[in-house]
Design a protein around this motif. Structure first.
Motif, PDB file in Angstrom:
ATOM      1  N   ASN A   1      -1.577   3.786  -5.192  1.00  0.00           N
ATOM      2  CA  ASN A   1      -2.386   2.582  -4.652  1.00  0.00           C
ATOM      3  C   ASN A   1      -3.055   1.993  -6.091  1.00  0.00           C
ATOM      4  O   ASN A   1      -3.901   3.066  -6.731  1.00  0.00           O
TER       5      ASN A   1
ATOM      6  N   HIS B   1      -3.989   8.044  -4.669  1.00  0.00           N
ATOM      7  CA  HIS B   1      -5.350   8.321  -5.482  1.00  0.00           C
ATOM      8  C   HIS B   1      -5.200   8.151  -6.925  1.00  0.00           C
ATOM      9  O   HIS B   1      -6.165   8.180  -7.651  1.00  0.00           O
TER      10      HIS B   1
ATOM     11  N   THR C   1       1.167   3.478   2.141  1.00  0.00           N
ATOM     12  CA  THR C   1       1.720   3.815   3.611  1.00  0.00           C
ATOM     13  C   THR C   1       3.111   3.057   3.632  1.00  0.00           C
ATOM     14  O   THR C   1       3.934   3.405   3.791  1.00  0.00           O
TER      15      THR C   1
ATOM     16  N   ASN D   1       0.770  -1.267  -0.064  1.00  0.00           N
ATOM     17  CA  ASN D   1       0.057  -0.020   0.061  1.00  0.00           C
ATOM     18  C   ASN D   1       0.765   1.091  -0.003  1.00  0.00           C
ATOM     19  O   ASN D   1       2.169   1.168   0.047  1.00  0.00           O
TER      20      ASN D   1
ATOM     21  N   ASP E   1       3.291  11.239  -3.119  1.00  0.00           N
ATOM     22  CA  ASP E   1       2.403  10.414  -2.327  1.00  0.00           C
ATOM     23  C   ASP E   1       1.036  10.757  -3.435  1.00  0.00           C
ATOM     24  O   ASP E   1       0.311  11.440  -3.318  1.00  0.00           O
TER      25      ASP E   1
ATOM     26  N   HIS F   1      -5.440  -0.218  -5.479  1.00  0.00           N
ATOM     27  CA  HIS F   1      -6.592  -0.707  -4.955  1.00  0.00           C
ATOM     28  C   HIS F   1      -7.622   0.275  -4.483  1.00  0.00           C
ATOM     29  O   HIS F   1      -8.674   0.014  -4.001  1.00  0.00           O
ATOM     30  N   LYS F   2      -7.385   1.330  -5.155  1.00  0.00           N
ATOM     31  CA  LYS F   2      -8.329   2.507  -4.937  1.00  0.00           C
ATOM     32  C   LYS F   2      -9.112   2.611  -6.275  1.00  0.00           C
ATOM     33  O   LYS F   2     -10.122   2.108  -6.520  1.00  0.00           O
TER      34      LYS F   2
ATOM     35  N   SER G   1      -5.486  14.038   0.613  1.00  0.00           N
ATOM     36  CA  SER G   1      -6.697  12.849   1.229  1.00  0.00           C
ATOM     37  C   SER G   1      -7.780  13.985   2.228  1.00  0.00           C
ATOM     38  O   SER G   1      -8.881  13.917   1.916  1.00  0.00           O
TER      39      SER G   1
HETATM   40  C1  LIG Z   1      -2.793  10.768   0.137  1.00  0.00           C
HETATM   41  C2  LIG Z   1      -2.759   9.273   0.809  1.00  0.00           C
HETATM   42  N1  LIG Z   1      -1.727   8.736   0.970  1.00  0.00           N
HETATM   43  C3  LIG Z   1      -1.681   7.434   1.650  1.00  0.00           C
HETATM   44  C4  LIG Z   1      -2.912   6.797   1.620  1.00  0.00           C
HETATM   45  C5  LIG Z   1      -2.788   5.356   2.495  1.00  0.00           C
HETATM   46  O1  LIG Z   1      -3.275   4.295   1.796  1.00  0.00           O
HETATM   47  P1  LIG Z   1      -3.151   2.953   2.087  1.00  0.00           P
HETATM   48  O2  LIG Z   1      -3.831   2.591   3.279  1.00  0.00           O
HETATM   49  O3  LIG Z   1      -3.440   2.001   1.130  1.00  0.00           O
HETATM   50  O4  LIG Z   1      -1.690   2.746   2.633  1.00  0.00           O
HETATM   51  C6  LIG Z   1      -4.058   7.410   1.478  1.00  0.00           C
HETATM   52  C7  LIG Z   1      -5.194   6.730   1.732  1.00  0.00           C
HETATM   53  O5  LIG Z   1      -6.458   7.216   1.578  1.00  0.00           O
HETATM   54  C8  LIG Z   1      -4.016   8.649   0.945  1.00  0.00           C
HETATM   55  O6  LIG Z   1      -5.188   9.254   0.527  1.00  0.00           O
END
Ligand SMILES: Cc1ncc(COP(=O)(O)O)c(C=O)c1O
Length: 393
Positions: A218, A198, A90, A88, A195, A220-221, A170
């Motif tokens: 990701n 999305h 993170t 992911n 990062d 998976h979104k 986010s």
């Molecule tokens: C900008 C951003 N970074 C990181 C993440 C973390 O994603 P994940 O939980 O898949 O690591 C998100 C999740 O919504 C996000 O919006």
């Protein structure tokens, strides 16, 4: 002013998902939703794994992962040799942070639109190494030029060892001008981690066009992959310095395999991820993007109207493809993390609507997403019922 027309629905799209029909799922951005075809593809892979685990793990799995990785990299417009799969965004950010070999006095710069878990990861890395972090405040209404200026002024060449910026934020659903930010950081000799949690599936910009030293997104979104599927893309000078979070048997294989192979894990999500892209392409990538962005804009407007927010006070996302939009909540509502969580749960329980609520800089915001399984009446229903729920406190 009249509310913008919602987009034409994509016929049959809702049937591609197994979502509970009694709930309005207006928060695709947090955890995505996996189409049934992708769930089935992953289940077939799990069946294969369970039929003979030894064979599955020891005969060709590394190559199958590499095949999936190349497929996903091509979709993202990323250099396949610079791409590695991680669980992911993170995790991808953590991989980068702990590979930098930070030293006391080094500095990581972020913005106040950053993702909370990544900020915690920065804090831990700083505590571990003696580095420090600095957060640049960026007003919600800043223009792209102002954002670039704030970042340019906020970097300290020689001292700033990493800048982290979000492609689409986010808490504030704001598209940042990442390519321009990367360019000014490069002028100042500061590496950038974008990062882009999305971006895959939602935003048309290729990874190559962003040009970051590190980019994590990701699948998976918005790209319909099984959860646990993300890509970390690394520029050539950094590849050999990137270390996995867990050392395992492929450590000597170098980048990207040593980052991907994390011992005995369920890798079937990565192998099934191309089916998510197939689903997206079958619906029409541009059509899905246009639909989702228009529906989010519609939702923002009807819910904003219901809460008495003038259209010009609704935050602009910064670009036409953005399928997440903010509605400011009345002053004092959901300004803290706990209050935001409580309100989100209350909306879910009482209004059967899943939304995101976040407090940002002393103001609470409701974040709405548009996705192919959503319909305008879901936002209309929320708009009708939300004011009463908020009035009840
Ligand atoms: C900008 C951003 N970074 C990181 C993440 C973390 O994603 P994940 O939980 O898949 O690591 C998100 C999740 O919504 C996000 O919006």
């Amino acid at each position: 002013m009249t509310v913008p027309q919602p987009p034409e629905p994509i016929p049959g799209a809702r049937l591609l998902f197994s979502l509970d029909p009694s709930v309005s799922h207006l928060n695709h951005g947090s955890f995505g939703a996996v189409p049934i075809a992708v769930q089935r593809a992953q289940q077939r892979l799990r069946d294969e794994m369970e039929a003979n685990p030894l064979r599955f793990f020891t005969q060709g799995l590394v190559d199958r992962i590499a095949h999936a990785r190349r497929h996903l990299a091509a979709f993202l417009g990323a250099d396949p040799d610079g791409t590695t799969l991680v669980g992911n965004a993170t995790a991808g950010a953590a991989v980068v942070l702990q590979s930098l070999a930070l030293r006391p006095g080094d500095e990581i710069v972020t913005t106040d639109h950053g993702y909370g878990a990544v900020a915690l990861s920065v804090a831990r890395e700083c505590a571990r190494t003696g580095a420090v972090s600095r957060t640049l405040p960026v007003p919600l209404t800043a223009t792209d030029e102002e954002v670039v200026e704030i970042v340019r002024d906020g970097l300290r060449p020689g001292r700033t060892k990493l800048l982290i910026v979000d492609q689409l934020t986010s808490p504030t659903a704001r598209l940042f001008p990442t390519a321009a930010i990367v360019a000014v950081a490069r002028e100042r000799g500061v590496p950038v981690l974008v990062d882009a949690a999305h971006a895959p599936g939602m935003l048309p910009a290729t990874v190559a066009s962003v040009g970051a030293d590190f980019w994590v997104g990701n699948l998976h979104k918005w790209a319909y992959a099984p959860r646990g599927t993300a890509a970390l893309v690394v520029a050539p000078p950094w590849r050999e310095r990137i270390q996995p979070l867990v050392v395992s048997w492929e450590q000597d294989s170098g980048f990207p395999v040593r980052v991907e192979w994390q011992a005995t894990l369920d890798y079937t999500g990565w192998l099934a991820a191309p089916v998510g892209l197939f689903t997206l392409r079958s619906l029409g990538v541009d059509r899905v993007r246009a639909h989702n962005a228009a529906l989010a804009a519609y939702g923002q407007r009807v819910v904003g109207d219901a809460l008495g927010v003038a259209p010009e006070r609704l935050p602009e996302p910064g670009g036409p493809a953005v399928a997440m939009r903010l509605v400011p909540l009345p002053p004092g509502v959901a300004t803290t993390l706990d209050a935001a969580r409580e309100l989100r749960a209350r909306i879910a329980d009482r209004l059967s609507a899943e939304v995101s609520i976040a407090g940002w800089n002393g103001r609470g915001y409701l974040r709405l997403c548009g996705q192919v399984y959503n319909t305008p009446d879901e936002y209309d229903r929320l708009a009708v019922r939300l004011p009463t729920l908020l009035a009840q406190g």
